[in-house]
Scaffold this motif. Structure first.
Motif, PDB file in Angstrom:
ATOM      1  N   VAL A 189       0.867  -1.173   0.000  1.00 23.91           N
ATOM      2  CA  VAL A 189       0.000   0.000   0.000  1.00 23.91           C
ATOM      3  C   VAL A 189       0.904   1.223   0.000  1.00 23.91           C
ATOM      4  O   VAL A 189       1.863   1.287   0.782  1.00 23.91           O
ATOM      5  CB  VAL A 189      -0.936   0.018   1.232  1.00 23.91           C
ATOM      6  N   VAL A 190       0.602   2.171  -0.878  1.00 21.76           N
ATOM      7  CA  VAL A 190       1.385   3.406  -0.955  1.00 21.76           C
ATOM      8  C   VAL A 190       0.481   4.559  -0.546  1.00 21.76           C
ATOM      9  O   VAL A 190      -0.639   4.699  -1.059  1.00 21.76           O
ATOM     10  CB  VAL A 190       1.928   3.642  -2.386  1.00 21.76           C
ATOM     11  N   GLY A 211       7.078   2.074  -7.216  1.00 23.49           N
ATOM     12  CA  GLY A 211       7.868   3.233  -7.631  1.00 23.49           C
ATOM     13  C   GLY A 211       9.030   3.521  -6.695  1.00 23.49           C
ATOM     14  O   GLY A 211       9.468   4.663  -6.564  1.00 23.49           O
ATOM     15  N   SER A 212       9.547   2.489  -6.055  1.00 26.83           N
ATOM     16  CA  SER A 212      10.642   2.644  -5.102  1.00 26.83           C
ATOM     17  C   SER A 212      11.676   1.558  -5.351  1.00 26.83           C
ATOM     18  O   SER A 212      11.582   0.802  -6.319  1.00 26.83           O
ATOM     19  CB  SER A 212      10.103   2.580  -3.668  1.00 26.83           C
ATOM     20  N   ASP A 213      12.665   1.478  -4.484  1.00 25.56           N
ATOM     21  CA  ASP A 213      13.669   0.419  -4.550  1.00 25.56           C
ATOM     22  C   ASP A 213      14.350   0.304  -3.185  1.00 25.56           C
ATOM     23  O   ASP A 213      14.093   1.097  -2.286  1.00 25.56           O
ATOM     24  CB  ASP A 213      14.687   0.666  -5.668  1.00 25.56           C
ATOM     25  N   VAL A 270       9.054  -7.889   6.440  1.00 27.59           N
ATOM     26  CA  VAL A 270       8.171  -6.750   6.206  1.00 27.59           C
ATOM     27  C   VAL A 270       9.053  -5.514   6.047  1.00 27.59           C
ATOM     28  O   VAL A 270       9.944  -5.296   6.868  1.00 27.59           O
ATOM     29  CB  VAL A 270       7.215  -6.531   7.403  1.00 27.59           C
ATOM     30  N   VAL A 271       8.812  -4.712   5.008  1.00 24.91           N
ATOM     31  CA  VAL A 271       9.579  -3.478   4.853  1.00 24.91           C
ATOM     32  C   VAL A 271       8.663  -2.298   4.589  1.00 24.91           C
ATOM     33  O   VAL A 271       7.540  -2.435   4.115  1.00 24.91           O
ATOM     34  CB  VAL A 271      10.649  -3.544   3.721  1.00 24.91           C
ATOM     35  N   THR A 272       9.194  -1.128   4.914  1.00 28.18           N
ATOM     36  CA  THR A 272       8.567   0.152   4.613  1.00 28.18           C
ATOM     37  C   THR A 272       9.619   0.966   3.874  1.00 28.18           C
ATOM     38  O   THR A 272      10.799   0.957   4.249  1.00 28.18           O
ATOM     39  CB  THR A 272       8.165   0.871   5.922  1.00 28.18           C
ATOM     40  N   ALA A 273       9.196   1.665   2.807  1.00 23.57           N
ATOM     41  CA  ALA A 273      10.160   2.415   1.993  1.00 23.57           C
ATOM     42  C   ALA A 273       9.569   3.741   1.534  1.00 23.57           C
ATOM     43  O   ALA A 273       8.344   3.847   1.331  1.00 23.57           O
ATOM     44  CB  ALA A 273      10.586   1.610   0.784  1.00 23.57           C
TER      45      ALA A 273
END
Length: 114
Positions: free
Chosen positions: A15-16, A54-56, A109-112
């Motif tokens: 989810v963004v 849209g991230s990395d 689990v990651v958040t970016a």
């Protein structure tokens, strides 16, 4: 605006919102592999989901790693260290957990930032 990626009935894979991507816990597909192999699989899935958002991995803010057995900590770290970009490591926690499937050795689990 909220963007849901690979949304299902029970959950979305990511989810963004407000420039931040929140990924669901990612698990290995091939559970016959050892901890390094399972961790590499999970990290590859994280790469793919971050790209959809849209991230990395250079924009990681936080990682939560769940291991079925803390004896796998060193093996998980070998795969993690080969994947994470030097100087771009996120805040991270690693804990032992009773995972939903006994064949899973790791869930991440990651958040970016997006």
């Amino acid at each position: 605006m909220i963007q849901r990626i690979d949304a299902g009935h029970r959950m979305s894979e990511a989810v963004v919102h407000n420039g931040v991507a929140y990924l669901a816990g990612q698990i290995p597909e091939d559970t016959t592999q050892d901890i390094e192999g399972q961790t590499r699989q999970v990290l590859a899935e994280i790469d793919a989901l971050l790209a959809k958002a849209g991230s990395d991995k250079t924009r990681l803010l936080r990682a939560e790693i769940f291991l079925r057995d803390m004896a796998d900590f060193a093996g998980m770290n070998r795969a993690w260290d080969a994947w994470v970009v030097p100087g771009q490591a996120p805040a991270r926690a690693t804990v032992q957990a009773h995972l939903a499937d006994a064949a899973w050795k790791v869930e991440i689990v990651v958040t970016a930032a997006v």
